[in-house]
Enzyme design. Structure first.
Site, mmCIF file in Angstrom:
data_model
loop_
_atom_site.group_PDB
_atom_site.id
_atom_site.type_symbol
_atom_site.label_atom_id
_atom_site.label_comp_id
_atom_site.label_asym_id
_atom_site.label_seq_id
_atom_site.Cartn_x
_atom_site.Cartn_y
_atom_site.Cartn_z
ATOM 1 C CB CYS B 88 3.600 -1.317 -7.104
ATOM 2 S SG CYS B 88 2.486 -2.418 -6.026
ATOM 3 C CG LEU B 89 1.894 4.810 -3.850
ATOM 4 C CD1 LEU B 89 3.204 4.501 -2.645
ATOM 5 C CD2 LEU B 89 2.380 6.216 -4.295
#
Lengths: 343, 152
Positions: B88-89
């Site tokens: 999750c970036l």
């Protein structure tokens, strides 16, 4: 919840995991894409497509029939100056797409070869800006090469039409076109066949030519990305100038703002983006605001703002008192830009 | 066949070879430039120190207009990494821009290791531990580091 046994907790967290940020974001972008697709990237002025045509301004009025009387009044006033509106897709890139479309139309209709040379020089300047800011060449060179070829191509088209050789375009053989484009050294990833299609589109109408350039199968995305690079480079280069404006929009630094709101696809444009693009390319832009504000006691009037670049403008030399008229007029409704056509 | 995505990836690879950022390595698989293997080394003087974490990067023909799909192959324990290894970036999702190349992607992931964003947890247990029990969190990270040596 914090007292759950290890197994129970992890099970519950598994469920949470299934509804992670990614899913929410995906869902959000799906909804956005679905809504956006209801309008073509740039609506064709001459053909009915997806129900979106460049409509006379009365079409805009019917949209607000049961809405605010201020808006209806404003649309009526717009109708005195503007003939038509061309809608663009509301996918966050509408400003850049409207800009490209309008600008290409401007070049082709004015047949101004000097303008083509001028913008080419400005594009070269933007490239140097990005290099000096430390961007790796290969991350943006394709986007720049593509624009340069498109610009050269527009000039070529102007030359031909100036020489009243438009008919000749159609009779030009495939082989000659290939030779021509080979000479022009198209950038990586641009197929000669794409240009050939553009040529045939152009033979029909300037507008189709512009639409073709912006279609996603051609290089619509790259065009948008190019302008995002240009705007970002300009903002970073003159970060002291832009800083107060950026702070007015968000509490991010100029650097963060460029990374999060200018460079990523689909991030909406604000006056900071417009100022930057207008300055970087020296293209004056008028934005007409259609919102519910009614400015003074004298009654309703339609606001507009002219973004006049500070740099060298072609006509500035001929007389300093001369009013610079914008090349491009866009209609802004909160959250969205469309193209306006003056009468 | 040569496409814009493939040509760009060749340049990404060249840059990564000529000017590799510290603690990162990556290369396309022998017969497929669209699928890369990469290794990120845990940053020195952090609980991640010494870890060698493997990832895959899957590119599509719309690269660089769209980001690649990046996944950890090594088992991870991190607030922003899902159980299946996906990350999750922001720059791999809605903040993507073609300005990022493979080197920049891997560097961003490397700095995410020590600088998690607890506000968007992909692993709630890790996120909770990170903010409430740093000691236990660091212990779990050390476990993962040790596992990274023995995994295939």
């Amino acid at each position: 919840m914090q007292n759950h046994e290890e197994s129970g907790a992890s099970c519950e967290f598994e469920d949470w995991g299934n509804f992670g940020d990614e899913d929410i974001m995906n869902q959000q972008s799906e909804i956005r894409a679905e809504e956006a697709q209801k309008v073509p990237f740039v609506a064709d002025k001459f053909q009915k497509r997806c129900g979106a045509v460049p409509e006379p301004l009365s079409a805009l009025a019917s949209e607000y029939q049961s809405g605010s009387p201020i808006l209806l009044e404003k649309i009526k006033m717009l109708g005195e100056q503007y003939a038509a509106i061309r809608r663009t897709r509301g996918d966050g890139n509408c400003f850049f797409r409207s800009f490209m479309f309008s600008y290409l139309e401007y070049i082709l209709e004015s047949q101004d070869r000097a303008e083509v040379d001028r913008v080419k020089a400005n594009v070269e300047e933007c490239r140097k800006t990005l290099q000096s800011l430390g961007y790796a060449d290969f991350t943006f060179e394709d986007f720049f090469a593509l624009i340069v070829v498109t610009i050269i191509f527009s000039k070529f088209v102007i030359d031909l039409s100036l020489a009243s050789e438009l008919a000749f375009l159609g009779s030009y053989s495939l082989g000659s076109w290939k030779a021509f484009f080979k000479e022009m050294n198209p950038p990586l990833g641009v197929e000669i066949s794409q240009y050939l299609t553009m040529v045939s589109e152009f033979i029909n109408l300037n507008a189709s030519f512009c639409i073709h350039i912006l279609s996603p199968d051609t290089f619509g995305w790259s065009v948008v990305m190019f302008f995002r690079f240009v705007a970002s480079g300009e903002i970073r280069k003159r970060s002291e100038f832009f800083e107060p404006f950026v702070l007015g929009l968000t509490n991010a630094t100029v650097e963060q703002f460029c990374k999060s709101s200018v460079e990523p696809m689909g991030e909406e444009s604000d006056h900071v983006h417009i100022t930057a693009l207008s300055d970087a390319l020296s293209v004056p832009i008028r934005v007409v605001y259609l919102d519910r504000s009614s400015c003074d006691t004298a009654g309703v009037s339609v606001n507009h703002h002219d973004f006049i670049p500070s740099g060298n403008l072609p006509k500035a030399a001929s007389g300093s008192t001369e009013v610079i008229s914008p090349f491009i007029t866009l209609l802004y409704r909160p959250g969205h830009y469309d193209i306006l056509y003056p009468k | 066949m040569s496409t814009p995505a493939r040509k760009r990836l060749m340049r990404d690879f060249k840059r990564l070879q000529q000017d590799p950022p510290a603690g990162i390595s990556g290369a396309p698989q022998d017969n497929n430039i669209m699928l890369w293997n990469a290794v990120i080394f845990g940053p020195d003087d952090t609980p991640w120190d010494g870890g060698t974490f493997k990832l895959t990067l899957q590119f599509m023909e719309d690269y660089p207009n769209k980001p690649p799909t990046v996944r950890f192959v090594s088992r991870m324990f991190h607030p922003n990494i899902y159980a299946d290894g996906s990350i999750c970036l922001d720059i791999l999702q809605n903040q993507w821009s073609p300005i990022y190349d493979v080197a920049a992607i891997l560097t961003s992931i490397q700095s995410l290791l020590c600088d998690p964003n607890p506000n968007s947890p992909a692993n709630s247990e890790a996120a909770r531990m990170f903010s409430e029990n740093k000691r236990e969190y660091n212990r779990r990270v050390r476990e993962i580091v040790e596992q990274s040596w023995t995994a295939d």
